[in-house]
Motif scaffolding. Sequence first.
Motif, short mmCIF file in Angstrom:
data_model
loop_
_atom_site.label_atom_id
_atom_site.label_comp_id
_atom_site.label_asym_id
_atom_site.label_seq_id
_atom_site.Cartn_x
_atom_site.Cartn_y
_atom_site.Cartn_z
N VAL A 198 1.92 6.23 -10.86
CA VAL A 198 2.26 5.32 -9.79
C VAL A 198 2.99 6.00 -8.52
O VAL A 198 2.79 5.23 -7.50
CB VAL A 198 3.50 4.59 -10.22
N ALA A 199 3.31 7.18 -8.08
CA ALA A 199 3.82 7.72 -7.49
C ALA A 199 2.83 8.00 -6.45
O ALA A 199 2.57 7.96 -4.70
CB ALA A 199 4.77 8.68 -7.48
N GLY A 200 1.20 8.84 -7.13
CA GLY A 200 0.45 8.79 -6.24
C GLY A 200 -0.27 8.09 -6.02
O GLY A 200 -1.13 7.84 -4.71
N LEU A 201 -0.56 6.99 -6.56
CA LEU A 201 -1.22 5.26 -6.30
C LEU A 201 -0.31 4.79 -5.12
O LEU A 201 -1.26 4.19 -4.00
CB LEU A 201 -1.30 4.86 -7.56
N LEU A 202 1.18 4.78 -4.82
CA LEU A 202 1.77 3.70 -3.52
C LEU A 202 1.45 4.93 -2.65
O LEU A 202 1.81 4.57 -1.60
CB LEU A 202 3.01 4.09 -4.39
N ALA A 203 1.26 6.20 -3.07
CA ALA A 203 0.70 7.15 -1.42
C ALA A 203 -0.51 6.92 -1.46
O ALA A 203 -0.81 7.15 0.46
CB ALA A 203 0.93 8.35 -2.14
N ALA A 204 -1.89 6.95 -1.88
CA ALA A 204 -3.08 6.53 -1.66
C ALA A 204 -2.87 5.19 -1.12
O ALA A 204 -4.00 4.50 0.30
CB ALA A 204 -4.00 6.20 -2.70
N ALA A 205 -2.17 3.74 -1.47
CA ALA A 205 -1.96 2.85 -0.91
C ALA A 205 -1.43 2.49 0.77
O ALA A 205 -1.81 1.61 1.64
CB ALA A 205 -1.47 1.52 -1.80
#
Length: 92
Positions: A21-28
């Motif tokens: 989730v942290a990686g996806l939030l950073a990508a977003a």
Amino acid sequence: MSSTPSSAPAPQEGRPAVESVAGLLAAAAIFAGITAIAYRPVRLAPAAILLALVSAGMSRRWSTLTSVALAVAGLGWMLGMAIAVVTDHPLW
């Protein structure tokens, strides 16, 4: 065998969902920061910065990605504001 300390932080067991989730939030946050350059920087850039900060607090594994996300969001804010003012586009 001797174990040598590495500079990379050890992955934390039992937290793969949080790391993802942290990686996806950073990508977003990166996407929103880039989008803020061309479309309504006052709406998108603060959200991108908030996403990057939340993802940085969630994970040490993606620290480089979250640093890049924070830099892109900040640059998106500054460039988006400058471009919107110069071209008379709406800020929000």
